[in-house]
Motif scaffolding. Structure first.
Motif, short mmCIF file in Angstrom:
data_model
loop_
_atom_site.label_atom_id
_atom_site.label_comp_id
_atom_site.label_asym_id
_atom_site.label_seq_id
_atom_site.Cartn_x
_atom_site.Cartn_y
_atom_site.Cartn_z
N GLU A 259 -6.01 77.42 79.72
CA GLU A 259 -4.92 78.39 79.67
C GLU A 259 -5.50 79.80 79.81
O GLU A 259 -6.39 80.19 79.06
CB GLU A 259 -4.15 78.26 78.36
CG GLU A 259 -2.91 79.11 78.30
CD GLU A 259 -2.07 78.81 77.06
OE1 GLU A 259 -1.91 79.72 76.22
OE2 GLU A 259 -1.61 77.65 76.93
N SER A 261 -4.61 83.80 79.82
CA SER A 261 -3.64 84.86 79.54
C SER A 261 -3.77 85.93 80.62
O SER A 261 -4.87 86.43 80.89
CB SER A 261 -3.90 85.46 78.16
OG SER A 261 -3.05 86.56 77.93
N ILE A 296 -3.49 76.88 83.62
CA ILE A 296 -2.17 77.37 83.25
C ILE A 296 -2.24 78.89 83.12
O ILE A 296 -2.93 79.42 82.25
CB ILE A 296 -1.69 76.74 81.93
CG1 ILE A 296 -1.72 75.22 82.03
CG2 ILE A 296 -0.29 77.24 81.57
CD1 ILE A 296 -1.63 74.51 80.70
N LYS A 298 -0.53 82.18 82.08
CA LYS A 298 0.54 82.38 81.10
C LYS A 298 0.61 83.83 80.66
O LYS A 298 -0.40 84.47 80.41
CB LYS A 298 0.28 81.47 79.89
CG LYS A 298 1.44 81.34 78.94
CD LYS A 298 1.14 80.25 77.93
CE LYS A 298 2.32 80.02 77.01
NZ LYS A 298 2.05 78.94 76.05
N SER A 339 3.10 80.03 84.58
CA SER A 339 4.04 80.22 83.48
C SER A 339 4.01 81.69 83.08
O SER A 339 3.76 82.04 81.94
CB SER A 339 3.66 79.30 82.31
OG SER A 339 4.64 79.31 81.32
N GLU A 401 7.97 71.95 71.40
CA GLU A 401 7.22 73.08 71.94
C GLU A 401 7.19 73.05 73.47
O GLU A 401 7.19 74.10 74.12
CB GLU A 401 5.80 73.09 71.37
CG GLU A 401 5.74 73.41 69.88
CD GLU A 401 6.46 74.71 69.52
OE1 GLU A 401 6.23 75.72 70.22
OE2 GLU A 401 7.27 74.71 68.58
N ASP A 402 7.15 71.84 74.03
CA ASP A 402 7.17 71.71 75.49
C ASP A 402 8.51 72.21 76.05
O ASP A 402 8.55 72.87 77.09
CB ASP A 402 6.97 70.25 75.91
CG ASP A 402 5.62 69.70 75.47
OD1 ASP A 402 4.65 70.47 75.50
OD2 ASP A 402 5.55 68.52 75.09
N LYS A 404 10.44 74.44 74.73
CA LYS A 404 10.45 75.90 74.66
C LYS A 404 9.73 76.52 75.86
O LYS A 404 10.17 77.51 76.45
CB LYS A 404 9.81 76.37 73.36
CG LYS A 404 10.66 76.15 72.12
CD LYS A 404 9.96 76.73 70.89
CE LYS A 404 10.82 76.57 69.64
NZ LYS A 404 10.18 77.15 68.44
N GLU A 405 8.59 75.90 76.22
CA GLU A 405 7.85 76.40 77.38
C GLU A 405 8.63 76.22 78.68
O GLU A 405 8.62 77.09 79.55
CB GLU A 405 6.49 75.68 77.48
CG GLU A 405 5.50 76.06 76.39
CD GLU A 405 5.20 77.55 76.37
OE1 GLU A 405 5.01 78.12 77.47
OE2 GLU A 405 5.17 78.13 75.28
N LYS A 408 11.16 78.95 78.86
CA LYS A 408 10.56 80.22 79.26
C LYS A 408 10.28 80.25 80.75
O LYS A 408 10.49 81.27 81.43
CB LYS A 408 9.26 80.45 78.48
CG LYS A 408 9.45 80.73 77.00
CD LYS A 408 8.11 80.87 76.30
CE LYS A 408 8.28 81.06 74.80
NZ LYS A 408 6.96 81.14 74.11
N GLU A 409 9.80 79.11 81.29
CA GLU A 409 9.51 79.04 82.72
C GLU A 409 10.81 79.16 83.53
O GLU A 409 10.83 79.83 84.58
CB GLU A 409 8.82 77.72 83.05
CG GLU A 409 7.37 77.65 82.53
CD GLU A 409 6.74 76.31 82.83
OE1 GLU A 409 7.16 75.66 83.81
OE2 GLU A 409 5.83 75.91 82.08
#
Length: 424
Positions: A259, A261, A296, A298, A339, A401-402, A404-405, A408-409
């Motif tokens: 991941e 940032s 990923i 993000k 993402s 949690e998935d 929620k992601e 967001k996407e």
């Protein structure tokens, strides 16, 4: 009781096809991926020999499919012969991927290899003291075993130390089919000392003692959802029946999720530099293993519109693979998942009265209200369990949690399109 040592392995999946993963790889590296399950099993056997263990226990799914290939069968037996020639015993039960009714060649197993039938059986570890350590197990007669197999162990004669060998879903793991389901308390009630489990591909110690209950996981990853170290357990039992567990990583090719940032990345060049650094760090930490990675991206970034442009992620992936994917210790990116979202003042923008403001408010409500998240999670889960595909896709059902992601996407996709319209 004399001390002894054994290796507990499971879910080897010999000759797994790795469909789609090797596309674009050099032929030599693609072959290494395809051979990785065989190499992992070879290393398990070598570890048994180096550690001078008394036995190897394999808790099901030796092969990847019921119609096991001749190549898989002959290599499996030849590896077991390496142990047998040194007097090291192997005990094997079969699971849902390699049930007893699957196609099989008429090949002779080595002298010190013991395979469990569709009825529960017991084998002794030591010939000179057959009542000292007993290994009890059972194999799947066919692929789908939906009822618990624990009652079948009830009539077996116990030794001083008892090991149960079983391929089963203990405790209702939702990420795996509910084959031979049972609970931890069911295993405790057998009064065995160690349960060597298979079926769940993540390493788990369900109970440390009285009895010790262990999933070693699979020794070689086969896809991105099997990320991180994979291997077996080296188990030592002392005179007082105390059990010591040591996890040993085996897989020669490791899957990793990375991941990144992007909140402080404002140019494409900086993004490339950041990715190269991250990949080099992971490669250095892999202890000589090659990597297959999922990247990923993000966070909020000024270059969101560039990153989310159609084809950008694929082109960036291909560039990274050209740089890192054709050497001996390779790192191969199977996908770059975007993402990210635009650099906007979200709080200020959500206070407006246009469509974008309403979109942001809706997302915030779903993300902050627990009841809304639960409702959305249930609705998404129902999609993964319907129809003929449901029994295969259910194991990939997104968790809270998935979801929620995903939300967001989805917001990011809509906001990106709407902002693009504003620029026109």
């Amino acid at each position: 009781m004399r001390p002894f040592r054994f290796v507990h392995a499971a879910d080897i999946h010999l000759d797994s096809p790795f469909k789609g993963i090797t596309k674009g790889m050099s032929e030599s590296n693609a072959k290494r991926v395809r051979e990785s399950t065989f190499d992992a099993f070879h290393d398990i056997i070598s570890l048994c020999i180096t550690e001078k263990v008394d036995a190897l226990l394999i808790a099901g799914d030796v092969y990847d499919g019921a119609d096991r290939s001749f190549k898989a069968q002959i290599r499996f037996i030849s590896e077991l012969k390496r142990l047998s020639d040194l007097g090291i015993r192997s005990y094997i039960c079969h699971g849902n991927h390699d049930p007893l009714d699957g196609w099989q060649n008429r090949l002779d197993f080595p002298e010190y290899s013991y395979r469990f039938s569709s009825e529960a059986q017991s084998f002794s570890l030591f010939e000179d003291s057959p009542e000292e350590v007993k290994i009890h197990g059972i194999s799947y007669p066919t692929r789908e075993v939906r009822k618990t197999l624990i009652p079948k162990f009830a009539g077996l004669k116990k030794g001083k130390f008892n090991i149960g060998l079983l391929h089963a879903n203990v405790g209702g793991d939702i990420n795996h089919e509910s084959y031979a389901p049972c609970s931890v308390s069911d295993l405790v009630e057998t009064e065995y000392d160690y349960w060597a489990l298979g079926h769940v591909h993540n390493q788990k110690v369900l109970k440390t003692h009285s009895p010790t209950i262990v999933y070693p996981g699979n020794p070689q990853s086969r896809h991105i959802n099997e990320d991180g170290p994979r291997g077996i357990y080296l188990v030592e039992v002392d005179e007082a029946k105390n059990v010591r567990l040591e996890f040993k990583e085996i897989g020669l090719i490791r899957w990793e999720k990375i991941e990144i940032s992007v909140h402080d990345i404002d140019t494409e060049q900086l993004l490339i530099d950041r990715l190269k650094t991250a990949l080099n760090v992971r490669l250095q930490e892999s202890h000589g293993r090659s990597l297959v990675v999922r990247i990923i991206l993000k966070g909020q970034t000024p270059i969101h519109l560039s990153i989310s442009r159609e084809g950008f992620a694929e082109e960036l992936r291909d560039y990274l693979n050209e740089e890192n994917g054709h050497v001996l210790q390779f790192i191969w990116c199977d996908k770059i998942q975007v993402s990210t979202w635009p650099s906007i003042n979200r709080k200020e923008r959500s206070q407006g009265n246009d469509f974008i403001a309403e979109m942001l408010k809706l997302t915030d409500r779903f993300l902050t209200e627990e009841a809304s998240v639960d409702q959305l999670t249930e609705e998404v889960a129902s999609i993964y369990s319907i129809g003929k595909v449901g029994k295969y896709s259910k194991q990939f059902t997104p968790k809270r949690e998935d979801v929620k992601e995903i939300l967001k996407e989805a917001e990011s996709l809509y906001i990106t399109g709407l902002l693009g319209d504003e620029d026109q």
